[in-house]
Design an enzyme around this catalytic site. Structure first.
Site, PDB file in Angstrom:
ATOM      1  N   CYS A 110       0.817  -1.233   0.000  1.00  0.00           N
ATOM      2  CA  CYS A 110       0.000   0.000   0.000  1.00  0.00           C
ATOM      3  C   CYS A 110       0.840   1.268   0.000  1.00  0.00           C
ATOM      4  O   CYS A 110       0.348   2.324  -0.400  1.00  0.00           O
ATOM      5  CB  CYS A 110      -0.901   0.042   1.226  1.00  0.00           C
ATOM      6  SG  CYS A 110      -1.872  -1.421   1.498  1.00  0.00           S
TER       7      CYS A 110
HETATM    8  O1  KQY Z   1      -4.335   1.060   0.831  1.00  0.00           O
HETATM    9  C1  KQY Z   1      -4.396   1.010   2.010  1.00  0.00           C
HETATM   10  N1  KQY Z   1      -4.470  -0.120   2.598  1.00  0.00           N
HETATM   11  C2  KQY Z   1      -4.359   2.258   2.777  1.00  0.00           C
HETATM   12  C3  KQY Z   1      -5.368   2.407   3.806  1.00  0.00           C
HETATM   13  C4  KQY Z   1      -5.168   3.684   4.549  1.00  0.00           C
HETATM   14  C5  KQY Z   1      -6.231   4.008   5.430  1.00  0.00           C
HETATM   15  C6  KQY Z   1      -6.076   5.316   6.101  1.00  0.00           C
HETATM   16  N2  KQY Z   1      -5.943   5.143   7.494  1.00  0.00           N
END
Ligand code: KQY
Length: 365
Positions: free
Chosen positions: A356
Site C-alpha cells: 500500500c
Molecule cells: O491502501 C491502504 N491499505 C491504505 C489504507 C489507509 C487508510 C487510512 N488510514
C-alpha cells in the site's frame, strides 16, 4: 506532460504485472498525526527500511511535504531521491498514478479520482484533495502523459493485474456505496478493462477482515506469475477470516484467467490477529475528536501485502510464529529474488502495509 481523454485500451496501453521489470518506485513519507502514532517516528523507520530494500534493485523516489522534507532527507541514503510535494497521507499505491505501457515500451499514467476510500459515505478522512492531485503532479515530474479518468473512483490497491489481460478485484470494495454508486457491476468491469487494457475481470467477494479500505484485493490475493496467485489463508474456522479466504479460494479454483489458464493458488497462512494497544492509540492525535483507532481494534494484517521489486520481494513481518513459514512460501515462489521481511506493525497501524505504501513505475524507453 499531456492530459489524455482517450481510452487506454484503444490506444494500445495496458498495465503490466508488478513482477515485470521496473524503472523505479514511489513512496510517500508518513506525517499525518491521526494515522501515524508518536510523530510518525516508528513509521518513518519502517518506511525507510522498505525504501532502502527496494533501492537495492531499482530507483526509489520518496515524496515528502515541506514540513517533513528535512526529516526524510536525513533519514534516507543519498541514492534515494527525495522530492517535495503535498499530500494528505502516505499511500502511494492508492493515489500515485497507475502506470501503463504499450508494446513499443512507451509509458503513460492513469489519474483516477481518489476520495479517501469512500468519500462522505465511509471515507477515512476529509479533505483528500491533495492526495487526489498527486497522480497528475507525479506524471508531470517524470514527464509522462496521463489519462484523465477522474470520472471513476479507484485506488491502486483495489486492483491486481497479471499483465496478460486479467484483473482481480473485490466486490466489497469496488461495489461499495462510497465509490461509484451510479455504475453497475458490468459498467465497472468495462471501465476497468478499458482503463487497464485488460480482457477479463475476476471478482473476489471479500478481502481481509476489518480492512478499512472496504477490503482491497492487495491485502488478500496477488499475482506471482501469469496463472499463479498467492492467497491469504486462515485454518481457524472460528475466525471470520476463514470464510472470507475460503470463498476467494473457491472462486479462484473455478475461474480461468484471460488466457484460459486455471490458477495455481499458493496459500499463505495469516499471522495471528493483531490488535491496537492502549499505548499505540495514545500516540495518535485525533482530528475533530474522532478517533481513527480504538484500543483492542483488530488490524488487517496479512503477509500478502508485499512489494515485488526487480531483485527482491519485500514482505511484512509481525513478530509472529508464521513469519518464517510465510517467508519460506514466498521464497519458494520467487526463486530468483531475495525475500526481505521487514517488521511492519508500524505501517499496519496506519491501515495498510508494504504494498500500500509503494507504487512501481514499469521500465520504459
Ligand atoms: O491502501 C491502504 N491499505 C491504505 C489504507 C489507509 C487508510 C487510512 N488510514
Amino acid at each position: 506532460m499531456k492530459i489524455l481523454n482517450s481510452i487506454p485500451k484503444n490506444d494500445g496501453f495496458f498495465m503490466p504485472a508488478e513482477f515485470e521489470k521496473h524503472y523505479g518506485c514511489i513512496i510517500i513519507w508518513p506525517e499525518r498525526p491521526d494515522s501515524w502514532q508518536y510523530g510518525a517516528v516508528m513509521a518513518r523507520k519502517a518506511f525507510a527500511k522498505v525504501a532502502e530494500a527496494i533501492a537495492r534493485s531499482e530507483k526509489v523516489t520518496v515524496i515528502a511535504s515541506d514540513l517533513s522534507y528535512d526529516t526524510a532527507r536525513e533519514a534516507l541514503p543519498d541514492y534515494i531521491r527525495v522530492v517535495e510535494m503535498s499530500s494528505d497521507d502516505s499511500w502511494a499505491r492508492d493515489y500515485a498514478p497507475t502506470f501503463l505501457k504499450n508494446k513499443n515500451g512507451e509509458i503513460r499514467g492513469v489519474d483516477w479520482y481518489f476520495n479517501a476510500w469512500g468519500g462522505l459515505v465511509d471515507g477515512l478522512y476529509f479533505p483528500w484533495d491533495k492526495d487526489n492531485k498527486m497522480a497528475r503532479k507525479i506524471c508531470d515530474l517524470y514527464d509522462i502523459d496521463v489519462y484523465d479518468i477522474k470520472d471513476f473512483v479507484l485506488e491502486g490497491g483495489s486492483i491486481h493485474v497479471d499483465g496478460e489481460g486479467t484483473v482481480i478485484t473485490t466486490e466489497a470494495c469496488l461495489l461499495s456505496e462510497g465509490r461509484n454508486p451510479k455504475m453497475t457491476k458490468k459498467d465497472i468491469e468495462e471501465k476497468l478493462k478499458n482503463s487497464l487494457g485488460a480482457e477479463k475481470v475476476i471478482w473476489l467477494k471479500r478481502g481481509i477482515y476489518n480492512d478499512e479500505t472496504n477490503e482491497h484485493v492487495d491485502n488478500i490475493c496477488a499475482f506471482t506469475a501469469p496463472g499463479e496467485v498467492v492467497l491469504a489463508w486462515c485454518d481457524d474456522k472460528s475466525d471470520p477470516q476463514y470464510e472470507m479466504s475460503k470463498e476467494c479460494f473457491d472462486i479462484l479454483s473455478k475461474e480461468t484467467d484471460a488466457k484460459g489458464r486455471k490458477f495455481k493458488i499458493h496459500k499463505i497462512p495469516q499471522p495471528k490477529p493483531v490488535f491496537m494497544t492502549d499505548d499505540e492509540c495514545g500516540g495518535l492525535i485525533n482530528f475533530n475528536g474522532e478517533p481513527t483507532r480504538t484500543p483492542g481494534e483488530r488490524l488487517a494484517a496479512s503477509y500478502v501485502n508485499f512489494y515485488i521489486s526487480n531483485g527482491a520481494v519485500i514482505m511484512p513481518g509481525f513478530n509472529d510464529k508464521n513469519d518464517e513459514t510465510a517467508k519460506k512460501i514466498i521464497q519458494d515462489i520467487f526463486k530468483d529474488r531475495e525475500v526481505i521481511q521487514i517488521y511492519a506493525r508500524d505501517i499496519l497501524i496506519g491501515g495498510g502495509n508494504i504494498h500500500c505504501i509503494t507504487q512501481q513505475i514499469p521500465i520504459f524507453g
